[in-house]
Design a protein around this motif. Structure first.
Motif, mmCIF file in Angstrom:
data_model
loop_
_atom_site.group_PDB
_atom_site.id
_atom_site.type_symbol
_atom_site.label_atom_id
_atom_site.label_comp_id
_atom_site.label_asym_id
_atom_site.label_seq_id
_atom_site.Cartn_x
_atom_site.Cartn_y
_atom_site.Cartn_z
ATOM 1 N N TYR A 235 -27.955 -7.729 39.008
ATOM 2 C CA TYR A 235 -27.725 -8.907 38.159
ATOM 3 C C TYR A 235 -28.156 -8.643 36.717
ATOM 4 C CZ TYR A 235 -28.511 -13.473 36.055
ATOM 5 O OH TYR A 235 -28.527 -14.540 35.191
ATOM 6 N N GLU B 242 -25.588 -6.116 35.006
ATOM 7 C CA GLU B 242 -24.247 -6.626 34.678
ATOM 8 C C GLU B 242 -24.310 -7.687 33.583
ATOM 9 O OE1 GLU B 242 -22.536 -8.086 38.262
ATOM 10 O OE2 GLU B 242 -23.746 -9.909 38.337
ATOM 11 N N SER C 265 -20.101 -6.408 43.129
ATOM 12 C CA SER C 265 -19.994 -7.326 42.000
ATOM 13 C C SER C 265 -18.585 -7.319 41.394
ATOM 14 C CB SER C 265 -21.009 -6.949 40.913
ATOM 15 O OG SER C 265 -20.763 -7.667 39.720
#
Length: 339
Positions: free
Chosen positions: A283, A286, A321
């Motif tokens: 997380y 990105e 993702s």
């Protein structure tokens, strides 16, 4: 001494005998205080042990040591009590029995010793924490939970006093020994020294802190940004350090993105599973790369930056993702590499 403590006998005495015993006890205390003021007692520090002294009173002696005292007996007393705390930290965590109850320090006693020691450390910050510098360094290996608590409390006090330079003075002093903790990938499924070592290691990169985006936070962290980057450059093979640097890149991109993203790409190249080892790493990566590509830099990219973003996005895509996938496509199709 436990065996000579007359207070233990009060429970068994009734009526007028109890009144007489209390009067004798008060006289004993009064005499003790007078002798103490007159300096008639010479401490025998080698005899101070939990097996011979009451745990509830063992911390009292620490409270009467003046802040900044350079008397050898005072220094040795504090070192003795802190070392007792170190030894007690994990000794009775497993195979605990009723026989160990007198030997284990109650959490309130630990807290009292810890708070008193923090007062000494705060007072000695302008003396490079002398004469307890070696004790602080030793705590990183022997009692990481204690060191974590001291570090957090010290930093809170320095923030209150608006002395961020003192925060980084302590940080830089601890860094070499905390690096040793990062040399192995630690398992935190069980409580104990390994879990506490992770706690201290993560706090060196301020991982898990709830940043609010206030300008004071950036000013506070900027004083140690270069030191943190150097720390991570040497230790980011550890997944907790890797995640910690990723979080700093996310929250403080101006301070950490340019150099930090390259450090993480290099370590990912050596260990392609490192991103998936910690819950929030993907997380952080990105989101920070998205901010960089879509807000901070809309033009061409240096070749090293292009490659670093590409390497890390490939790693995040492996975690499933979709955002990372579209960012990678954007990077390939829409960005030029600077010549």
């Amino acid at each position: 001494m436990k065996e000579n403590c007359k207070a233990w006998r009060f429970y068994y005495i009734k009526k007028h005998e109890l009144d007489e015993a209390i009067k004798n006890w008060e006289n004993l205390i009064r005499t003790f205080r007078q002798n103490l003021i007159q300096g008639k007692y010479q401490p025998i520090l080698d005899d101070v042990e939990l097996s011979s002294h009451l745990p509830w009173f063992i911390s009292v002696a620490m409270f009467i040591v003046p802040l900044g005292s350079e008397e050898q007996n005072h220094i040795l007393l504090i070192e003795k009590l802190i070392n007792i705390l170190f030894e007690n930290e994990y000794k009775y965590k497993s195979h605990f029995s009723d026989q160990d109850s007198d030997k284990e320090l109650h959490h309130e006693i630990k807290r009292e010793i810890e708070e008193c020691f923090i007062e000494h450390i705060v007072f000695l910050r302008n003396k490079n924490f002398h004469p307890y510098k070696s004790l602080l360094i030793e705590a990183c290996q022997k009692a990481p939970a204690f060191m974590y608590s001291v570090k957090v409390s010290f930093e809170a006090e320095m923030e209150r006093k608006n002395e961020p330079q003192s925060i980084w003075l302590l940080w830089n002093m601890l860094a070499p020994d905390v690096k040793k903790l990062a040399q192995t990938e630690m398992n935190v499924r069980y409580s104990g020294i390994e879990t506490d070592s992770v706690l201290l290691l993560k706090d060196m990169l301020y991982s898990g802190r709830k940043w609010q985006g206030h300008i004071d936070e950036s000013r506070y962290i900027s004083g140690g940004a270069n030191a943190i980057l150097q720390f991570a450059e040497e230790t980011a093979s550890n997944s907790y350090v890797f995640e910690g640097l990723a979080s700093l890149i996310h929250y403080f991109p101006t301070l950490f993105f340019n150099k930090g993203i390259s450090i993480l790409a290099n370590y990912f190249d050596k260990n392609s599973s490192i991103i998936s080892k910690r819950l929030n790493t993907a997380y952080y990566l990105e989101m920070s790369i998205q901010h960089y590509l879509q807000v901070e830099n809309l033009g061409s990219l240096p070749k090293e930056m292009f490659n670093s973003c590409m390497i890390l996005l490939n790693g995040v895509i492996e975690t499933g993702s979709a955002r990372a996938y579209y960012l990678r496509e954007h990077l390939i199709r829409s960005r030029k590499i600077e010549v």
